[in-house]
Design an enzyme around this catalytic site. Structure first.
Site, PDB file in Angstrom:
ATOM      1  N   ARG A 163       0.804  -1.202   0.000  1.00 53.24           N
ATOM      2  CA  ARG A 163       0.000   0.000   0.000  1.00 53.24           C
ATOM      3  C   ARG A 163       0.847   1.266   0.000  1.00 53.24           C
ATOM      4  O   ARG A 163       0.674   2.161  -0.797  1.00 53.24           O
ATOM      5  CB  ARG A 163      -0.889  -0.027   1.248  1.00 53.24           C
ATOM      6  CG  ARG A 163      -1.726   1.203   1.475  1.00 53.24           C
ATOM      7  CD  ARG A 163      -2.946   1.192   0.595  1.00 53.24           C
ATOM      8  NE  ARG A 163      -3.714   2.406   0.736  1.00 53.24           N
ATOM      9  CZ  ARG A 163      -4.343   3.005  -0.241  1.00 53.24           C
ATOM     10  NH1 ARG A 163      -4.277   2.518  -1.457  1.00 53.24           N
ATOM     11  NH2 ARG A 163      -5.038   4.094  -0.039  1.00 53.24           N
ATOM     12  N   GLN A 377       1.071   1.110   9.833  1.00 53.46           N
ATOM     13  CA  GLN A 377       1.839   0.304   8.887  1.00 53.46           C
ATOM     14  C   GLN A 377       1.833  -1.162   9.303  1.00 53.46           C
ATOM     15  O   GLN A 377       2.046  -2.051   8.491  1.00 53.46           O
ATOM     16  CB  GLN A 377       3.284   0.837   8.808  1.00 53.46           C
ATOM     17  CG  GLN A 377       4.217   0.052   7.918  1.00 53.46           C
ATOM     18  CD  GLN A 377       3.776   0.034   6.450  1.00 53.46           C
ATOM     19  OE1 GLN A 377       3.039   0.913   6.010  1.00 53.46           O
ATOM     20  NE2 GLN A 377       4.211  -0.970   5.685  1.00 53.46           N
ATOM     21  N   TYR A 806     -68.810  13.900  28.036  1.00 50.99           N
ATOM     22  CA  TYR A 806     -69.207  14.935  27.089  1.00 50.99           C
ATOM     23  C   TYR A 806     -70.017  14.423  25.912  1.00 50.99           C
ATOM     24  O   TYR A 806     -70.440  15.204  25.073  1.00 50.99           O
ATOM     25  CB  TYR A 806     -67.958  15.650  26.534  1.00 50.99           C
ATOM     26  CG  TYR A 806     -67.034  16.167  27.605  1.00 50.99           C
ATOM     27  CD1 TYR A 806     -67.544  16.839  28.711  1.00 50.99           C
ATOM     28  CD2 TYR A 806     -65.660  15.974  27.520  1.00 50.99           C
ATOM     29  CE1 TYR A 806     -66.702  17.309  29.705  1.00 50.99           C
ATOM     30  CE2 TYR A 806     -64.804  16.436  28.514  1.00 50.99           C
ATOM     31  CZ  TYR A 806     -65.334  17.109  29.604  1.00 50.99           C
ATOM     32  OH  TYR A 806     -64.505  17.569  30.595  1.00 50.99           O
TER      33      TYR A 806
END
EC number: 5.6.2.2
Length: 1553
Positions: A163, A377, A806
């Protein structure tokens, strides 16, 4: 001098030897020393840990390969830097496989004696050519110069380990000697070069001609001094050897040799086996490995880990020993699937989190990832995000299935149990305390926790009031040995409770703390019992079924956790009387109802005793409490363990696994009870006078079973009236109150509790009232109460109802047409606390359980029945009355505009409505039944708009145009997304399809037996048989009653005539002499009164004193002698004679009618009123929108109407939308079949199957446009089709049903018209009702004989009528004569038959008509199309539909209207004079109800008068002319219209008990 003094860093030191060392000079030197510049090579050697990791020795656990042991995990002491430089060379060799697939061999040689390591690989070598820029050969460049690499091009996607360009150079730098040899066939050269002194000296490069196969060999001697080592020791060699095995396992098709021997690894799977040899799971079996090669870049293995999460993973051959995102990516997929399985298997255990599941996994991952990144690394942890991997790893179902079965799940469950136990043990105290803190409401025994604790008893009471009673009693027995603790309601069923529930349950924790119990402790002997704070628990609950349940739950709690305690007779119960009877100073307590009934039947003058019912412990006084405790021997009943049958009984009652056994248990109980009733035997009871103890088996099978049965009775409705007991009580109260005005919901609830002896909370009663009145889509198809106020809407599924304080309600005008008052006389009323309450069941004229559906979960059984269409049901009854088979019925919900299609037997798919407005807009105008608008918006559209973590947004916007009754979402989305959604199926994507499964049609039949029905037709047929028989009973009752009234009128008329003729002289004569004269002349004692006394003799005996009864038995001629003088006038005489003749004619007419005729008349009257009610509803709904413009100050009518039209257009479906036809695919039908099979297997579940999720759509490839074109062609082609279609095509009306009434009424009733199945013949259903020995049958047979006797005028048979009271007496006195004129009847019946025939002939799905009009089928068909067209025909525009709705139906409706006024007139309130009145006269049974005091009332008396008469529950006169009082009331309150309502969704209050 100035120059000499000035700092001169470049001046040689000997040039100024005499310069004294000053502070400044020191500072100068330190600056040079502090700030230094190094070459990169120097930097690497100086700070190696930045590049290769630590160069110090470390000791840690690592997997290594030892020659003698093989692969093993042990403590290793090594230098990470040395391990890393070796690894870099090895990974480079493996990388070559990615460059050259022909590479097949890697050879690793480790020579510790000579401190030499070499790595050789074949395959394409390094190009042996000079680099034109750097002017050096490539091998020398990449091995001998820093910052050189072939991996710097990030645009090139590589799956190699290299890499950063350091790897091989680092090995060179940390070696005393480093040799590279590479052969390149392409350039026909062999290159070799050696570096020494940490890459400080480059040896001479040698080039040779070469013509063989490519290879590369790197040989190096590590600089051991740099690693503080002297030789390559055993540990580092073992570690390097393992890396050779790693390469062999992770690199496909490559042979790896180590020190000349080929490694025995044939791929990743065999490599994994090296880790697992000799490893076994908890049961001693070898670990099971699940392996899958997902694709060319991913290979995964999984097995059980016994020491936390373990992973072995590789990225491009690099050993990522710390894992990384590639491991998480795979592990998370597995964890997600496993956690679902664990949750299902561990519903009641400790909650399991993902990381805890992960802790039981050992995962092996071999991956190739493009351009991977690492956190250092050393490359131990891969950090690249999953989206950049360059590939995906989707594990297959097979792998997941293997993962579930490889032992991980079992290991997790074992861990869960262990953790649960650990947590529970923390709740217990291992030490006995004399005083405990933190338990509110505990009255502790003084000796609890002391050395005498084994003699202490803890009394657990049902609530605080019962605790008060117990504390009163402690005054007798003392507080040293008795403690009291009140329970709050029912205890948890610990056998099925979740761990969390148990941990958080204060009740359980308190009992454990008070008694000193410890989980998992075995209380085998008396010594272990001494560790408890109490030696016994005494349960003190109410003597009702809920009290029994609490006892059972406590027994279950102890048995589940400490079964050994039951063997020590640890539990007792304290019983109190249910009933006490007293006379003078004598008092007898009874501890069970059957015991009391036995006493009653054996005591002649029981009426003279005072009877007091004790509903709960709170009924007893403190004085009585002291009496109970003083006689402890009688009231204290011990539970005795009798053996394994006790354990089995407790498990049967409370274990989830015993559902089938529980069903059998309850079935046996119901059958036993029925047989006892049939044979007149008393019920079994437990607490006799000599009962001192009870076995657990007896308790479960004789006491607890009563609770389980009552749980079913409260949760599962009756087939006969479709009501649960709570609903029946509400209806009973409403019938009895017969309110002419609306009443508050809360007031009605109070009235129900009072009148019907309701023993539960009024809150649940109020919910029942609300549920009975709801009429939104998905609730009731026929609400029995009117919703006057906010009773809930489809927006929230009824949860938005206002407080019962109600809102108002009253009986629906249809209620008394469904439940004719005259039927009350043949029902069997129940008694509670010696008070007559509601009947066992009401007897409606249609099966209400089908109309409004039913839902409930009881013990062992659950019930779920969908709603069915009212008119379909009425027509099916007419079919049965005409001797035909009933037609199949699909579920139907009033005002539902979507479609319901059949997938299989009792399997349906309910689809909403969606249409496409343009390429980016769709419109949703109907949701599946019981998908509430607000819920849909929050759970479906909002996530689609905003997206979720897993799914991106699908739509860009939506707008809402709903009302409380309609749905309209206009949804915007991108053209591409809409095309994709349309390809999958809009109904599927937008969750507009739900499945309805009806495999739990369980109901109580008329004898109180639970029965499962296979189809709605079975329910209908059983109801039909029973209802027809009760029409026969009704007829007999009416003949008896009318006979008595006829005899009374005959006697009155004869008496008046004989008085006028002078045959009878009453002036100035003693009463006794008059009575003698009347008897001699053949006059009867009041026939009506005598007949009623005969009917109610038993009740009167119960209610009246002996003296009153005796007085009532003498002859009563007051009905003659109390007539006013003006009855001697000619007018009154003629009127009386006319009444007599009318009554005789009425009686004769009735005798000529069959039960079927009576039923048809009731149905015709009901349907007529239904039409009127629905027309009124429609009118109210349209008011203010299409009707009169709303009045606004200064506004013009024209302008107002425009506004309302705009409003209408806004809420109505768009006229431009193209309707999307719901897809019913073969795949969905296959799913339905699977569900049926699954249901058969899982029938053990107690709860019934709930509506399942959205079905999947079909996979038609065609676009919407193509499909619509095909659809139109198909429709045109099939319009005249006469065969049944086999594939549901579109929305239509009910198939065999073409109902005239529904036509006139509207779009509400949309039912898919096509039936895919042939009419299902119900398997010959058991018809127990006809020759059943139930109570009802016995009662009715008594009634039959009684009716005959009464019709002949016999009044002496009072003694024979013992069994009549409950059934013979009717709450309302006046019978409602609801037969409509003879005219409408012929109209209704034949036309329906004709419609059925007509429609069955054109049963084609595309047929537009929804239903056929009553009068002319032809003109009405277009009108009906209004609905059908929307649903089916060539996608007509909504505007067409609207015009059809408005225009076409108008004329038929008017025609109907001309017949309907009479039905309105029948609504008793006579608000509209004129035409309606004419209908009344033609009612089928015309008779004025005569009472003793008002024998001359006219038949035409006002409804109000009749109603007031019915208010008196004890008045038995019957006015057959009168319309139902209930029907009358609504006329006064025309405003409230009923919509489909059903109490299913929120389930009846009964479920809440």
């Amino acid at each position: 001098m100035e120059l000499l003094d000035s700092p001169a860093p470049l001046r040689p030191l000997h040039d100024n030897p005499r310069l004294p060392k000053a502070d400044g000079a020191q500072k100068r030197l330190s600056v040079e020393r502090i700030y230094q510049k190094k070459t990169q090579l120097e930097h690497i050697l100086l700070r190696p840990d930045t590049y290769i990791g630590s160069v110090e020795t470390v000791t840690q656990q690592m997997w290594v390969f030892d020659e003698d042991v093989g692969l093993n995990c042990r403590d290793v002491t090594f230098v990470p830097g040395l391990y890393k430089i070796f690894d870099e060379i090895l990974v480079n060799a493996a990388d070559n496989k990615q460059r050259d697939k022909s590479m097949s061999c890697i050879k690793v040689t480790i020579d510790p004696e000579n401190n030499t390591i070499s790595v050789w690989n074949n395959g394409k070598g390094i190009p042996v050519v000079e680099h034109k820029v750097e002017k050096v050969y490539v091998p020398a460049l990449i091995f001998g110069q820093l910052l050189t690499s072939s991996n710097y091009d990030d645009d090139e996607k590589k799956v190699t380990g290299g890499r950063n360009g350091y790897g091989a150079k680092l090995c060179n730098i940390f070696s005393t000697k480093f040799t590279v040899e590479t052969a390149c066939r392409e350039y026909k050269k062999l290159f070799k070069q050696t570096w020494t002194d940490n890459m400080g000296k480059a040896g001479e490069m040698t080039l040779k001609h070469f013509d063989g196969e490519d290879y590369t060999c790197v040989t190096f001697q590590p600089d051991l001094s740099k690693f503080k080592m002297t030789i390559l020791d055993k540990d580092i060699v073992a570690l390097m050897s393992r890396r050779a095995y790693d390469i062999a396992g992770s690199t496909k098709d490559v042979k790896v040799f180590l020190n000349g021997k080929r490694l025995p690894v044939k791929g990743f799977r065999s490599y994994v086996d090296l880790y697992l040899k000799d490893k076994v799971d908890e049961t001693g079996n070898a670990l099971k490995v699940i392996h899958e090669e997902v694709n060319s870049r991913w290979e995964v293995c999984l097995t059980l880990s016994e020491k936390g999460f373990q992973q072995v993973s590789f990225v491009n051959s690099i050993a990522t020993t710390k894992g990384g995102r590639h491991v998480d990516y795979v592990a998370d997929q597995i964890v997600t699937k496993l956690i679902d399985v664990v949750k299902k298997k561990n519903k009641n255990g400790v909650g399991v989190k993902p990381f805890q599941v992960k802790n039981h996994m050992w995962i092996f991952v071999n991956s190739l990832i493009e351009n991977p990144t690492f956190d250092s690394q050393t490359k131990e942890n891969m950090t690249l995000q999953a989206k950049s991997f360059g590939s995906t790893c989707k594990l297959s179902e097979k792998f997941i299935k293997g993962a579930v079965g490889c032992g991980i799940v079992e290991s997790i469950l074992n861990w869960v149990k262990f953790k649960a136990q650990t947590q529970l043990n923390k709740k217990c105290s291992a030490v006995k305390h004399t005083k405990i803190k933190g338990v509110p409401k505990l009255d502790d025994a003084n000796d609890a926790g002391s050395k005498n604790s084994i003699d202490c008893t803890l009394i657990l009471t049902e609530g605080d009031s019962a605790k008060t009673l117990a504390v009163s009693g402690l005054g007798v027995v003392g507080r040293d040995k008795y403690g009291v603790f009140p329970l709050r309601g029912k205890m948890l069923n610990v056998r099925e409770a979740s761990h969390k529930q148990i941990m958080e349950n204060a009740e359980i924790n308190n009992i454990i703390k008070i008694v000193g119990l410890q989980y998992k402790k075995n209380y085998e002997d008396r010594e272990s019992l001494k560790s408890l704070r109490y030696g016994k628990i005494m349960i003190m609950t109410d003597q009702d079924q809920d009290g029994s349940h609490i006892k059972g739950l406590l027994i279950n709690f102890i048995h589940h956790n400490w079964p050994s305690l039951l063997r020590h007779n640890f539990l007792e119960e304290f019983i109190t009387p249910i009933i006490k009877v007293s006379k003078n100073k004598e008092e007898i307590p009874f501890y069970s109802i059957p015991e009391f009934e036995e006493w009653k039947s054996s005591t002649q003058n029981y009426n003279s005793w005072k009877i007091k019912y004790y509903k709960g412990l709170g009924t007893s006084t403190s004085k009585e409490a002291k009496e109970y405790f003083a006689d402890m021997a009688r009231h204290r009943i011990g539970f005795k363990y009798s053996g394994p049958e006790d354990d089995a009984a407790i498990t049967l009652a409370f274990s989830k696994k015993k559902v089938e056994e529980r069903k059998e248990w309850l079935t046996n109980f119901m059958e036993d009870r029925r047989q006892r009733n049939v044979h007149g035997l008393p019920e079994d009871y437990l607490y006799g006078k000599d009962t001192n103890y009870l076995t657990y088996n007896d308790f479960i099978n004789k006491e607890l079973v009563l609770f389980s049965n009552s749980d079913n009775e409260r949760s599962i409705p009756s087939l006969v009236d479709g009501l649960k007991p709570g609903q029946r009580k509400v209806l009973f109260t409403c019938f009895k109150r017969n309110d002419k005005r609306e009443v508050k919901g809360a007031q009605l609830a109070g009235s129900v509790a009072e009148m019907s002896s309701y023993h539960h909370g009024e809150a649940s009663l109020m919910m029942t009232i609300i549920n009975l009145a709801q009429n939104f889509v998905g609730s009731n198809n026929l609400n029995l109460l009117q919703p006057i106020g906010q009773f809930g809407t489809r927006l929230h599924g009824g949860k938005d109802s206002a407080s019962p304080r109600y809102i108002f309600t009253m009986l629906s005008p249809l209620a008394r047409l469904l439940f004719p008052p005259v039927d009350d006389n043949v029902l069997r009323f129940l008694y509670d606390d010696n008070q007559r309450v509601e009947p066992e069941w009401y007897m409606p004229i249609i099966p209400m359980v089908l109309i409004n559906g039913a839902e409930g979960i009881g013990t062992g059984w659950s019930c779920k029945i969908p709603n069915f269409d009212i008119r379909e049901t009425v027509n099916n009854i007419r079919c049965l009355l005409d001797g035909k088979e009933p037609l199949p019925m699909l579920p139907s919900y009033k005002n539902f505009k979507g479609t319901i299609d059949e997938l299989g037997p009792n399997q349906y798919v309910i689809s909403g409505e969606v249409s496409i407005l343009d390429s980016t807009t769709i419109e949703i105008t109907e949701l599946p039944v019981r998908t509430w608008t607000q819920t849909y918006k929050e759970q479906v559209l909002e996530p689609m708009l905003n997206g979720t973590e897993k799914t991106p947004p699908l739509i860009t916007d939506y707008k809402e145009y709903h009302t409380d009754t309609t749905v309209k979402f206009v949804v915007k989305m991108s053209e591409e997304k809409l095309a994709e959604a349309e390809a999958v199926g809009l109904h599927k994507v937008f969750k507009l399809q739900t499945n309805l499964t009806c495999n739990s049609m369980v109901l109580f039949d008329h004898v109180g037996f639970l029965k499962k029905y296979e189809s709605p037709q079975d329910i209908l047929k059983e109801f039909f048989e029973l209802r027809l028989r009760y029409y026969g009973l009704r007829k007999e009752w009416l003949i008896g009653m009318l006979g008595a009234e006829s005899a009374k009128l005959n006697n009155q008329a004869r008496f008046i005539l004989e008085k006028i003729d002078g045959k009878i002289v009453i002036e100035n004569k003693p009463k006794k002499e008059l009575i003698q004269v009347l008897i001699q002349r053949g006059y009867e004692s009041d026939p009506v009164k005598a007949w009623k006394e005969l009917q109610n003799k038993e009740e009167e005996e119960g209610d009246e004193s002996g003296e009153e009864s005796a007085a009532a038995t003498g002859p009563d001629f007051n009905y003659l002698l109390n007539m006013p003088l003006w009855y001697l006038t000619k007018e009154k005489k003629d009127e009386l004679c006319k009444q007599r003749d009318n009554k005789d004619k009425e009686l004769e007419d009735l005798k000529h009618k069959s039960p079927s005729d009576l039923w048809k008349e009731d149905l015709a009257a009901f349907v007529e009123e239904l039409d009127a009610v629905e027309a009124k509803q429609m009118q109210d709904e349209m008011a203010g929108i299409t009707g009169k413009p709303l009045k606004v100050k200064g506004g013009k009518q024209g302008g107002k109407q425009k506004v309302t039209k705009a409003q209408l257009a806004e809420v109505m479906p768009s006229p431009h939308g193209i309707r999307v036809v719901p897809r019913v695919t073969a795949e969905m039908k296959a799913e339905a079949e699977k569900r049926i099979k699954k249901k058969i297997k899982s029938e053990k579940n107690e709860s019934d199957e709930k509506q399942e999720g959205n079905s999947s759509g079909d996979k038609e490839p065609s676009s919407l446009k193509q499909r619509l074109a095909q659809k139109r062609k198909a429709e045109q082609g099939t319009k005249r089709q006469t065969t049944l279609p086999f594939k549901p095509i579109k929305k239509m009306k009910r198939n065999p049903w073409s109902d005239s009434e529904s036509d006139s009424e509207s779009d509400d009733f949309e039912v898919p018209s096509k039936r895919e199945r042939v009419v299902r013949q119900a398997a010959a259903k058991i018809k127990p009702m006809v020759n059943s020995d139930s109570d009802a049958d016995l009662t009715s047979s008594d009634e039959d004989s009684e009716y005959q006797e009464n019709s002949e005028g016999n009044t002496d048979s009072d003694t024979t009528s013992k069994k009549k009271p409950p059934k013979a007496k009717a709450v309302p006195k006046e019978k409602k004569g609801k037969a409509p004129k003879e005219k409408p009847l012929p109209d209704a019946v034949p036309v329906r038959v004709q419609n059925v025939a007509a429609e069955s002939a054109s049963q084609d799905p595309a047929a537009p008509p929804v239903s056929v009009p009553r009068a002319q089928a032809v003109p009405k068909k277009p009108a009906a199309a209004k609905k059908g067209s929307t649903a089916k025909d060539n996608q007509p525009s909504i505007m067409d539909i609207l015009t059809k709705k408005k225009a076409a139906p108008k004329a038929p409706r008017r025609a109907q209207r001309e017949e309907s006024p009479p039905s309105e007139a029948t609504a008793a309130v006579a608000k509209k004079p004129g035409p309606p009145r004419g209908r009344k006269a033609t009612k089928r049974l015309t008779s004025s109800s005569d009472s003793d005091s008002d024998f001359g009332s006219r038949p035409s008396k006002s409804v109000a008068a009749k109603k007031s008469k019915r208010d008196d529950d004890d008045s038995y006169s019957i006015d057959l002319t009168a319309d139902s009082p209930a029907a009358a009331a609504p006329r006064t309150r025309p405003g409230r219209l009923k919509k489909p309502v059903q109490y299913l969704e929120s389930s009846d209050e009964d479920d809440m008990f």
